[in-house]
Write an enzyme that holds these catalytic residues in place. Structure first.
Site, PDB file in Angstrom:
ATOM      1  N   ASP A 117       0.797  -1.226   0.000  1.00  0.00           N
ATOM      2  CA  ASP A 117       0.000   0.000   0.000  1.00  0.00           C
ATOM      3  C   ASP A 117       0.831   1.278   0.000  1.00  0.00           C
ATOM      4  O   ASP A 117       0.269   2.376  -0.047  1.00  0.00           O
ATOM      5  CB  ASP A 117      -0.970   0.011   1.188  1.00  0.00           C
ATOM      6  CG  ASP A 117      -2.108  -0.967   0.969  1.00  0.00           C
ATOM      7  OD1 ASP A 117      -2.590  -1.050  -0.168  1.00  0.00           O
ATOM      8  OD2 ASP A 117      -2.495  -1.647   1.928  1.00  0.00           O
ATOM      9  N   ASP A 181      -5.959  -4.944  -5.633  1.00  0.00           N
ATOM     10  CA  ASP A 181      -5.718  -3.551  -5.228  1.00  0.00           C
ATOM     11  C   ASP A 181      -4.289  -3.105  -5.556  1.00  0.00           C
ATOM     12  O   ASP A 181      -4.021  -1.931  -5.795  1.00  0.00           O
ATOM     13  CB  ASP A 181      -5.940  -3.384  -3.716  1.00  0.00           C
ATOM     14  CG  ASP A 181      -7.019  -4.287  -3.146  1.00  0.00           C
ATOM     15  OD1 ASP A 181      -7.254  -5.368  -3.732  1.00  0.00           O
ATOM     16  OD2 ASP A 181      -7.614  -3.942  -2.133  1.00  0.00           O
TER      17      ASP A 181
END
Ligand code: GLY
Length: 407
Positions: A117, A181
Site C-alpha cells: 500500500d 488492489d
C-alpha cells in the site's frame, strides 16, 4: 422574405443556444460538486487541526471521523484530497495544509515496507503534491518509496507480494499473495522509472500487470480479489477472496481497482494488450449495474437488491472511465465510457449519495470490508478521494485540458 431561410437561421441560432446552455450546464454541474467538496473538506480540516491524525471513515449513523495515523493503508487519501482541493481552489492555505499532512507520512520511507500500500499512501499524497508544486523533497520521498515497494517484488512469480504477513487462506509463508488492489501501486513504480529511478521499476510494474492479467481473472473477465502463488516455483495455486462475498464472486471494489489499474498501465506502457483488457473488464462491470450505476458491494451478494452499495467503487470507476475514454479509438465506445462516467458522477452528486449535512465527508454509502463487518454503508475517505479526482478530470476534459495537468 424567404421564410425557409429564416426558419433555418432560427433553428441554427436555437441549436447554438441549446448547445451553449448544455455546455454551461455540464460545466456548472462539476463546479457545483467541486464547490461542495471544498465546503465539506473545510469542515473536516477545521475538526482535525493539530492532532496529527488522518480521517479514514465515518460509520453509518455517526458524525465523527474515525482517524488513523500514517501507518494505516488509507493515510494518503486525506492529504490527496487536500492537494486536489488546493488544485481546484488555488488557495495557498490548502497547499500549506496538504504539505503538513503529507509530511506526516514521511517515516514510511525509513522503515521496511509493511505492505504494497506504499503506493496508495505516498503517491496519492506526495505524488499529487509533486505534480502541483515540483517540490524536490517530495520527489526524493517518492523515489525512496518506489525502491522500498520494489523490495516486495518476487521475480519467480513476477508480482509484488501484497501482504508480507499471515492472511487467512494463504498458508503463509510458503505462499506468495497478490491482491487486485496492488495494481494501483504500480503507478508509483512507473513514475519513479521516469523520474530518476531505476528502469527495473518499469519492468517490475509491467511484469506485475501482465502476471495479474493472466492469473487474476476468470474466463468471463471478472476478478479474484487474491491470487495465491507458490513462493519458490512462482506457480499459481488458487484464486480466493478476502473482502468479497465468495472466492468466485465479483467484489465491486476489486473490479474497480482492476479497471483503474489497467487503464493506468496502458497510459504508462502504451501496451495495447492492457488497453484491450481494460475494456473487457470494464464492460463486464458496466453490464450488471443497478439503474443509478452505483454497484452493490459485491455483484454476487445474495441479498441484492437489499445489499449495501459501494459508492467508493463507483468513484474509482468514474475516474478510470474518464481516462479510458481518452485512449479508446472507437469514438462511439469512448463516448459511451465518458457518458457513463458523467452519469455516475451525477448519481454520486445527488442527495442520495452526497453526505450534505449528515456528516463532513463528501459521500455516503461505501462499503469497506463487509465480511469483517467493518465500514458498511459508511463514508470512507478513498471514496471522497476518487470522487474529487473524477470531478477534476471531468472538468478538465470539458475544458479541453489534459487530465494529468493542473486545472
Ligand atoms: N485496498 C483495500 C480496499 O480496497 O479495501
Amino acid at each position: 422574405m424567404n421564410t425557409g431561410k429564416i426558419n433555418t437561421t432560427v433553428l441554427c441560432i436555437s441549436l447554438a443556444f441549446l448547445s451553449c446552455a448544455n455546455r454551461k450546464l455540464q460545466r456548472d454541474e462539476y463546479t457545483t460538486a467541486l464547490d461542495y467538496c471544498v465546503a465539506q473538506a473545510t469542515k473536516t480540516a477545521t475538526g482535525i487541526t493539530g492532532n496529527n491524525r488522518i480521517p479514514r471513515s465515518i460509520a453509518n449513523g455517526k458524525t465523527g471521523w474515525r482517524t488513523v495515523d500514517y501507518r494505516d493503508w488509507t493515510s494518503g487519501f486525506w492529504p490527496g484530497v487536500e492537494w486536489y482541493v488546493y488544485e481546484y481552489s488555488k488557495d495557498d492555505n490548502w497547499k500549506a495544509r496538504a504539505d503538513i499532512t503529507s509530511r506526516l507520512l514521511t517515516p514510511l520511507v525509513d522503515s521496511s515496507p509493511i505492505d504494497h500500500d506504499l503506493g496508495f499512501m505516498l503517491y496519492c499524497s506526495f505524488g499529487n503534491g509533486y505534480r502541483l508544486t515540483n517540490n524536490s523533497d517530495y520527489k526524493r520521498i517518492l523515489l525512496r518509496a518506489a525502491d522500498s515497494l520494489a523490495t516486495l517484488f518476487n521475480p519467480k512469480v513476477g508480482t509484488i507480494l501484497s501482504w508480507p504477513r499471515p492472511v487467512p487462506g494463504v498458508d503463509w509463508p510458503l505462499r506468495h499473495n497478490t491482491i487486485m488492489d496492488n495494481m494501483i501501486n504500480l503507478e508509483l513504480l512507473f513514475w519513479a522509472s521516469k523520474n530518476g529511478g531505476s528502469k527495473k521499476l518499469y519492468d517490475m510494474a509491467v511484469s506485475h500487470a501482465t502476471t495479474t492479467m493472466n492469473n487474476h481473472f476468470r474466463p468471463d473477465n471478472t476478478s479474484y480479489h487474491v491470487v495465491v502463488y507458490d513462493t519458490a516455483t512462482g506457480k499459481k495455486v488458487k484464486g480466493i477472496t478476502h473482502q468479497g462475498y465468495s472466492d468466485n464472486s465479483m467484489w465491486a471494489r476489486g473490479q474497480s481497482w482492476a479497471i483503474y489499474g489497467f487503464t493506468m498501465c496502458y497510459r504508462e506502457s502504451k501496451n495495447q494488450e492492457f488497453l484491450d483488457f481494460a475494456q473487457k473488464i470494464t464492460d463486464v462491470y458496466l453490464k450488471d449495474l443497478p439503474a443509478d450505476l452505483i454497484p452493490y458491494w459485491d455483484f454476487n451478494a445474495p441479498d441484492i437488491p437489499n445489499a449495501p452499495r459501494d459508492a467508493s467503487a463507483a468513484c474509482v470507476v468514474a475516474s478510470a472511465l474518464l481516462e479510458l475514454s481518452t485512449f479508446v479509438q472507437d469514438k462511439a465506445k469512448a463516448n459511451m465510457y465518458r457518458t457513463k462516467a458523467r452519469q455516475m458522477l451525477q448519481s454520486l452528486s445527488s442527495p442520495a449519495y452526497q453526505s450534505g449535512s449528515v456528516n463532513n465527508a463528501f459521500l455516503l454509502h461505501s462499503t469497506g470490508h463487509k465480511p469483517a463487518g467493518s465500514e458498511i454503508n459508511a463514508s470512507i475517505i478513498y471514496a471522497d478521494y476518487y470522487y474529487v479526482e473524477a470531478l477534476l478530470r471531468a472538468k478538465k476534459l470539458k475544458e479541453g485540458k489534459s487530465i494529468y495537468g493542473k486545472l
